[in-house]
Design an enzyme around this catalytic site. Structure first.
Site, PDB file in Angstrom:
ATOM      1  N   ASN A   1      10.368  25.735 -31.824  1.00  0.00           N
ATOM      2  CA  ASN A   1      10.116  26.958 -30.882  1.00  0.00           C
ATOM      3  C   ASN A   1       9.188  27.850 -31.720  1.00  0.00           C
ATOM      4  OD1 ASN A   1      10.395  29.766 -30.116  1.00  0.00           O
ATOM      5  ND2 ASN A   1      12.099  28.958 -28.700  1.00  0.00           N
TER       6      ASN A   1
ATOM      7  N   ASP B   1      20.187  28.036 -33.655  1.00  0.00           N
ATOM      8  CA  ASP B   1      20.631  27.791 -32.324  1.00  0.00           C
ATOM      9  C   ASP B   1      21.073  28.897 -31.730  1.00  0.00           C
ATOM     10  OD1 ASP B   1      20.629  25.345 -30.570  1.00  0.00           O
ATOM     11  OD2 ASP B   1      22.572  26.351 -29.949  1.00  0.00           O
TER      12      ASP B   1
HETATM   13  P1  ITT Z   1      14.781  24.526 -31.271  1.00  0.00           P
HETATM   14  O1  ITT Z   1      15.978  24.003 -30.882  1.00  0.00           O
HETATM   15  O2  ITT Z   1      13.596  23.512 -31.361  1.00  0.00           O
HETATM   16  O3  ITT Z   1      14.932  25.675 -32.308  1.00  0.00           O
HETATM   17  P2  ITT Z   1      14.843  25.979 -28.658  1.00  0.00           P
HETATM   18  O4  ITT Z   1      13.919  26.788 -27.906  1.00  0.00           O
HETATM   19  O5  ITT Z   1      15.113  24.683 -28.036  1.00  0.00           O
HETATM   20  O6  ITT Z   1      14.194  25.460 -30.067  1.00  0.00           O
HETATM   21  P3  ITT Z   1      17.539  26.796 -28.693  1.00  0.00           P
HETATM   22  O7  ITT Z   1      18.258  25.224 -28.354  1.00  0.00           O
HETATM   23  O8  ITT Z   1      18.372  27.582 -29.641  1.00  0.00           O
HETATM   24  O9  ITT Z   1      15.887  26.483 -29.333  1.00  0.00           O
HETATM   25  O10 ITT Z   1      17.137  27.603 -27.384  1.00  0.00           O
HETATM   26  C1  ITT Z   1      17.184  28.929 -27.473  1.00  0.00           C
HETATM   27  C2  ITT Z   1      16.931  29.422 -26.250  1.00  0.00           C
HETATM   28  O11 ITT Z   1      17.319  30.595 -25.910  1.00  0.00           O
HETATM   29  C3  ITT Z   1      15.272  29.798 -26.355  1.00  0.00           C
HETATM   30  O12 ITT Z   1      14.657  28.853 -25.717  1.00  0.00           O
HETATM   31  C4  ITT Z   1      15.221  31.114 -25.574  1.00  0.00           C
HETATM   32  O13 ITT Z   1      15.059  30.839 -24.229  1.00  0.00           O
HETATM   33  C5  ITT Z   1      16.480  31.938 -25.712  1.00  0.00           C
HETATM   34  N1  ITT Z   1      16.663  32.663 -27.074  1.00  0.00           N
HETATM   35  C6  ITT Z   1      16.867  32.476 -28.037  1.00  0.00           C
HETATM   36  N2  ITT Z   1      16.492  33.527 -28.986  1.00  0.00           N
HETATM   37  C7  ITT Z   1      15.652  34.292 -28.059  1.00  0.00           C
HETATM   38  C8  ITT Z   1      15.022  35.676 -28.490  1.00  0.00           C
HETATM   39  O14 ITT Z   1      14.945  36.005 -29.677  1.00  0.00           O
HETATM   40  N3  ITT Z   1      14.366  35.990 -27.388  1.00  0.00           N
HETATM   41  C9  ITT Z   1      14.307  35.418 -26.296  1.00  0.00           C
HETATM   42  N4  ITT Z   1      15.028  34.443 -25.855  1.00  0.00           N
HETATM   43  C10 ITT Z   1      15.628  33.739 -26.928  1.00  0.00           C
END
Ligand code: ITT
Length: 198
Positions: free
Chosen positions: A12, A72
């Site tokens: 991400n 996560d």
């Molecule tokens: P990785 O697993 O590769 O790190 P991912 O996007 O799949 O990437 P997650 O499974 O942890 O990561 O999903 C977290 C989701 O939650 C992310 O895609 C966002 O939609 C949301 N999220 C997390 N932190 C956030 C933030 O600071 N601001 C806005 N949305 C956030």
């Protein structure tokens, strides 16, 4: 023991942009998937942020042999009994975009008044290495806006109004977000730990 090199195990870009600047003075070298010839995707099979963070950090550490940090995170909305939670990234379906996830959330809350739109972002960071994996937690309270606003950040930032403010993270921008976000709070604990073993 001192950790000189750290691998950031996230695909991400939004997370990368928030994590790397806070680590630059703490470890000598930070790596991410762009430094690898082949990328590693970990299936997030856990039921909690903690399980998934550990799964990502340990799987990637096994490949890289470099101390690995995984994040996560997600959004918990009280009115939706904690959803989207661990499914935040795929709320509107597998491979859904931020816009699709945000549209689904707004639709589900369309009849819910402001006073009942309470929510929080949570972040669990897992640090995996040759010894036991450690976890670090951060969260930020707030509420879900009635419509999308702002262009900074990523994910649900255009919908999340942190407590004490009347604008979304996407309107407030990266400096204000960095002062109070779930990710900054978890990361402050990670950097505190890294300094303590240096
Ligand atoms: P990785 O697993 O590769 O790190 P991912 O996007 O799949 O990437 P997650 O499974 O942890 O990561 O999903 C977290 C989701 O939650 C992310 O895609 C966002 O939609 C949301 N999220 C997390 N932190 C956030 C933030 O600071 N601001 C806005 N949305 C956030």
């Amino acid at each position: 023991m001192m950790i000189q090199e750290l691998f950031i195990a996230t695909h991400n870009e939004g997370k990368i942009g928030e994590i790397i600047p806070l680590l630059n003075n703490i470890v000598k070298r930070v790596y991410s998937f762009i430094d690898l010839s082949e990328t590693i995707f970990v299936k997030e099979t856990g039921n909690t942020f903690e399980e998934n963070a550990i799964l990502k950090a340990e799987t990637v550490f096994k490949h890289t042999n470099i101390f690995t940090l995984a994040d996560d995170s997600g959004l918990e909305v009280d009115e939706l009994e904690g959803a989207p939670g661990v499914l935040s990234a795929r709320f509107a379906g597998e491979n859904s975009s931020d816009e699709e996830n945000n549209a689904k959330l707004l639709e589900m809350l369309k009849d819910i008044p402001e006073s009942l739109r309470k929510a929080r972002f949570k972040c669990v960071m897992a640090l995996a290495g040759p010894d036991k994996t450690r976890t670090f937690y951060g969260s930020v309270e707030g509420k879900i806006a009635v419509s999308s606003a702002g262009f900074h950040g990523f994910g649900y930032d255009p919908l999340f109004i942190p407590a004490g403010y009347d604008r979304t993270f996407a309107e407030l921008g990266k400096d204000i977000k960095a002062e109070m976000s779930h990710r900054s709070r978890a990361l402050a604990k990670v950097t505190g730990f890294l300094k303590s073993i240096a």
